[in-house]
Write an enzyme that holds these catalytic residues in place. Structure first.
Site, PDB file in Angstrom:
ATOM      1  N   SER A 146       3.130  -5.212  -2.045  1.00 37.89           N
ATOM      2  CA  SER A 146       4.798  -4.298  -1.077  1.00 37.89           C
ATOM      3  C   SER A 146       5.097  -3.303  -0.684  1.00 37.89           C
ATOM      4  O   SER A 146       3.604  -2.701  -0.368  1.00 37.89           O
ATOM      5  CB  SER A 146       6.331  -4.880  -2.027  1.00 37.89           C
ATOM      6  OG  SER A 146       6.827  -4.562  -2.182  1.00 37.89           O
ATOM      7  N   LYS A 164       7.709  -7.733   3.690  1.00 39.06           N
ATOM      8  CA  LYS A 164       7.422  -7.194   2.744  1.00 39.06           C
ATOM      9  C   LYS A 164       9.148  -7.728   1.442  1.00 39.06           C
ATOM     10  O   LYS A 164       8.848  -7.849   0.325  1.00 39.06           O
ATOM     11  CB  LYS A 164       7.462  -5.902   2.416  1.00 39.06           C
ATOM     12  CG  LYS A 164       6.359  -4.781   2.624  1.00 39.06           C
ATOM     13  CD  LYS A 164       5.732  -5.235   2.843  1.00 39.06           C
ATOM     14  CE  LYS A 164       3.785  -4.939   2.952  1.00 39.06           C
ATOM     15  NZ  LYS A 164       2.759  -5.300   2.472  1.00 39.06           N
TER      16      LYS A 164
HETATM   17  P1  NAP Z   1      -4.468  -0.302   5.775  1.00 37.40           P
HETATM   18  O1  NAP Z   1      -5.857   0.931   5.620  1.00 37.40           O
HETATM   19  O2  NAP Z   1      -4.346  -0.255   7.262  1.00 37.40           O
HETATM   20  O3  NAP Z   1      -5.330  -1.875   5.541  1.00 37.40           O
HETATM   21  C1  NAP Z   1      -4.136  -2.512   6.723  1.00 37.40           C
HETATM   22  C2  NAP Z   1      -6.149  -3.466   6.010  1.00 37.40           C
HETATM   23  O4  NAP Z   1      -5.449  -4.650   6.481  1.00 37.40           O
HETATM   24  C3  NAP Z   1      -7.103  -3.708   6.673  1.00 37.40           C
HETATM   25  O5  NAP Z   1      -7.996  -3.793   5.834  1.00 37.40           O
HETATM   26  C4  NAP Z   1      -7.123  -5.083   8.129  1.00 37.40           C
HETATM   27  O6  NAP Z   1      -8.246  -5.359   7.619  1.00 37.40           O
HETATM   28  C5  NAP Z   1      -6.279  -5.746   7.015  1.00 37.40           C
HETATM   29  N1  NAP Z   1      -5.738  -6.801   7.715  1.00 37.40           N
HETATM   30  C6  NAP Z   1      -4.650  -5.910   9.056  1.00 37.40           C
HETATM   31  N2  NAP Z   1      -4.223  -7.585   9.927  1.00 37.40           N
HETATM   32  C7  NAP Z   1      -5.129  -8.597   9.297  1.00 37.40           C
HETATM   33  C8  NAP Z   1      -4.514  -9.481   9.208  1.00 37.40           C
HETATM   34  N3  NAP Z   1      -4.027 -10.483  10.497  1.00 37.40           N
HETATM   35  N4  NAP Z   1      -5.797 -10.405   8.720  1.00 37.40           N
HETATM   36  C9  NAP Z   1      -6.538  -9.728   7.643  1.00 37.40           C
HETATM   37  N5  NAP Z   1      -6.263  -8.605   7.638  1.00 37.40           N
HETATM   38  C10 NAP Z   1      -5.779  -7.425   7.883  1.00 37.40           C
HETATM   39  O7  NAP Z   1      -3.482   0.144   5.201  1.00 37.40           O
HETATM   40  P2  NAP Z   1      -3.211   0.448   3.577  1.00 37.40           P
HETATM   41  O8  NAP Z   1      -2.420   1.804   3.486  1.00 37.40           O
HETATM   42  O9  NAP Z   1      -4.807   0.911   3.117  1.00 37.40           O
HETATM   43  O10 NAP Z   1      -2.094  -0.226   3.167  1.00 37.40           O
HETATM   44  C11 NAP Z   1      -2.888  -1.415   2.334  1.00 37.40           C
HETATM   45  C12 NAP Z   1      -1.267  -2.374   1.749  1.00 37.40           C
HETATM   46  O11 NAP Z   1      -0.057  -1.195   1.061  1.00 37.40           O
HETATM   47  C13 NAP Z   1      -0.076  -2.767   2.521  1.00 37.40           C
HETATM   48  O12 NAP Z   1      -0.138  -4.157   2.653  1.00 37.40           O
HETATM   49  C14 NAP Z   1       0.875  -2.160   3.059  1.00 37.40           C
HETATM   50  O13 NAP Z   1       1.142  -2.455   3.391  1.00 37.40           O
HETATM   51  C15 NAP Z   1       0.997  -1.283   1.310  1.00 37.40           C
HETATM   52  N6  NAP Z   1       1.440   0.426   1.456  1.00 37.40           N
HETATM   53  C16 NAP Z   1       0.613   0.888   1.852  1.00 37.40           C
HETATM   54  C17 NAP Z   1       1.014   2.256   1.670  1.00 37.40           C
HETATM   55  C18 NAP Z   1       0.802   3.459   2.059  1.00 37.40           C
HETATM   56  O14 NAP Z   1       1.076   4.412   2.144  1.00 37.40           O
HETATM   57  N7  NAP Z   1      -0.715   3.679   2.242  1.00 37.40           N
HETATM   58  C19 NAP Z   1       2.875   2.393   1.113  1.00 37.40           C
HETATM   59  C20 NAP Z   1       3.339   1.075   0.835  1.00 37.40           C
HETATM   60  C21 NAP Z   1       2.869  -0.727   1.008  1.00 37.40           C
HETATM   61  P3  NAP Z   1      -8.424  -5.184   9.561  1.00 37.40           P
HETATM   62  O15 NAP Z   1      -8.135  -4.564  10.064  1.00 37.40           O
HETATM   63  O16 NAP Z   1     -10.225  -5.177   9.407  1.00 37.40           O
HETATM   64  O17 NAP Z   1      -8.329  -7.083   9.504  1.00 37.40           O
END
Ligand code: NAP
Length: 273
Positions: A146, A164
Site C-alpha cells: 500500500s 491504495k
Molecule cells: P516500480 O519499480 O515502478 O515497480 C512497479 C512494478 O510494477 C514494476 O516492476 C512493473 O513491471 C510492475 N507493473 C506495473 N504495471 C504492471 C501491470 N499492469 N502488470 C504487472 N506488473 C506491472 O515501483 P516501486 O517504487 O518499486 O513500487 C513498488 C510498490 O511499492 C508499488 O505498489 C508502489 O505503489 C509502492 N510504494 C512505493 C513507494 C516508493 O517510495 N517507491 C512508496 C510507497 C509505496 P513491468 O513494467 O515489467 O510490468
C-alpha cells in the site's frame, strides 16, 4: 542476520512487479531467507535479468509474463508457480502504476488505468491464488503493498491514493474471510523509499527531496531492504498470528511527524538535510 536466515526455507513466493524497485528488493531478501521465487510483470526481459541475479544467489527462481489487469494471465502465473514448485505459500501484490496529475486535469482514462493496475490487479492476485494459499502447509500469506498516503489524501495522485485505500479495505476483508483457511492477509505501507524509481520521480525530479526528508523523524529515506525485512517478518513464522494489519514502514513520517521543526533539526544534525 539471524532472524532472517532460513526464515522462508521451503516457502514459495509469487511477487508481482518483482523485476524492479521494492518488488526486486523483496525477491532478493526472500532468496537470502531460503525462499523460492516466481516473479511476474509485463516485461519478461527485465524479469529474466532479475531471475538470473536470484539464481546467482543460489535461489530457485522463475520469471512469468503477466499483466495484473488481466485475470487469466494472473491465474496462469499462479499455475506456473504450482507447476514449477508444487506449492504457493506467499503472494506479494506489489505491481502498481502511478503518475502525478491534479484531479482537475486527470482524464477518466488515466483514473481507470491506475485503478485497474493497483486495485483490480491486487484483487486478481488474491482471487487467483486463494486455493493455493489455502493449501499452503505453512499457512498462506497474502501481502499487498500500500502506501502511507492511502488514507491521508494524496494531492496529485488521486487515482493511486484511492486505489491504495481500496486495497487496504480489500485486504482487511480478506483477513476476515480467509482467516479460517489459515491465510494471513496484511498490507505493508512504505513511506518514501529512496532507492526506487518511484521516489526519484515523485521527489528528486521535482526538487522535493529535502522537503520530504525534513518530514521523516528518523532523518533518512527508507530502503527497499527495509520493506523486504518487514515482508519477511509477516511471511515467516514470526508473522503467524498477524492478519488484517497495515504495517507502516516509513521512518515515522505518517504518525511521528509533529509538523514542527524537530525532524528538520535531527536531519541537519546528521548532515543529511
Ligand atoms: P516500480 O519499480 O515502478 O515497480 C512497479 C512494478 O510494477 C514494476 O516492476 C512493473 O513491471 C510492475 N507493473 C506495473 N504495471 C504492471 C501491470 N499492469 N502488470 C504487472 N506488473 C506491472 O515501483 P516501486 O517504487 O518499486 O513500487 C513498488 C510498490 O511499492 C508499488 O505498489 C508502489 O505503489 C509502492 N510504494 C512505493 C513507494 C516508493 O517510495 N517507491 C512508496 C510507497 C509505496 P513491468 O513494467 O515489467 O510490468
Amino acid at each position: 542476520m539471524t532472524f532472517i536466515q532460513n526464515a522462508l526455507a521451503g516457502r514459495v513466493a509469487l511477487i508481482t512487479g518483482g523485476g524492479s524497485g521494492i518488488g526486486l528488493g523483496i525477491a532478493k531478501a526472500f532468496a537470502g531467507a531460503g525462499g523460492r521465487l516466481v516473479l511476474a510483470s509485463r516485461d519478461l526481459d527485465k524479469l529474466e535479468g532479475a531471475v538470473s541475479e536470484l539464481r546467482d544467489m543460489g535461489a530457485e527462481a522463475l520469471a512469468v509474463r503477466a499483466d495484473v489487469r488481466n485475470f487469466e494471465e494472473v491465474e496462469a502465473a499462479v499455475r506456473s508457480a504450482l507447476d514449477a514448485f508444487g506449492s504457493l505459500d506467499i503472494v506479494i501484490a506489489n505491481a502498481a502504476g502511478n503518475f502525478i496529475v491534479p484531479a482537475a486535469q486527470m482524464s477518466p482514462n488515466a483514473w481507470k488505468v491506475v485503478i485497474d493496475i493497483d486495485l483490480n490487479g491486487t484483487f486478481h492476485c488474491a482471487r487467483a491464488s486463494y486455493e493455493a494459499l489455502k493449501a499452503s502447509r505453512f499457512g498462506g500469506r497474502f501481502i499487498a503493498i500500500s502506501t502511507t498516503r492511502a488514507l491521508e489524501g494524496w494531492p496529485g495522485c488521486a487515482h493511486a491514493g484511492a486505489a491504495k485505500a481500496g486495497i487496504m479495505s480489500l485486504v482487511r476483508t480478506l483477513a476476515g474471510e480467509w482467516g479460517p483457511d489459515g491465510i494471513r492477509c496484511n498490507t505493508i505501507a512504505p513511506g518514501a523509499i529512496g532507492d526506487t524509481e518511484g521516489a526519484k520521480r515523485l521527489y528528486e525530479d521535482r526538487g522535493e527531496a529535502s522537503h520530504q526528508l525534513a518530514q521523516i523523524p528518523l532523518g533518512q529515506f527508507g530502503k527497499t531492504d527495509d520493506i523486504a525485512k518487514a515482508a519477511i517478518y509477516l511471511c515467516s513464522e514470526a508473522g503467524d498470528y498477524i492478519t488484517g494489519a497495515d504495517l507502516v514502514v516509513d521512518g515515522g513520517r505518517e504518525r511521528g511527524h509533529s509538523g514542527v521543526g524537530a525532524p528538520k533539526v535531527m536531519a541537519r544534525d546528521r548532515g543529511r538535510a
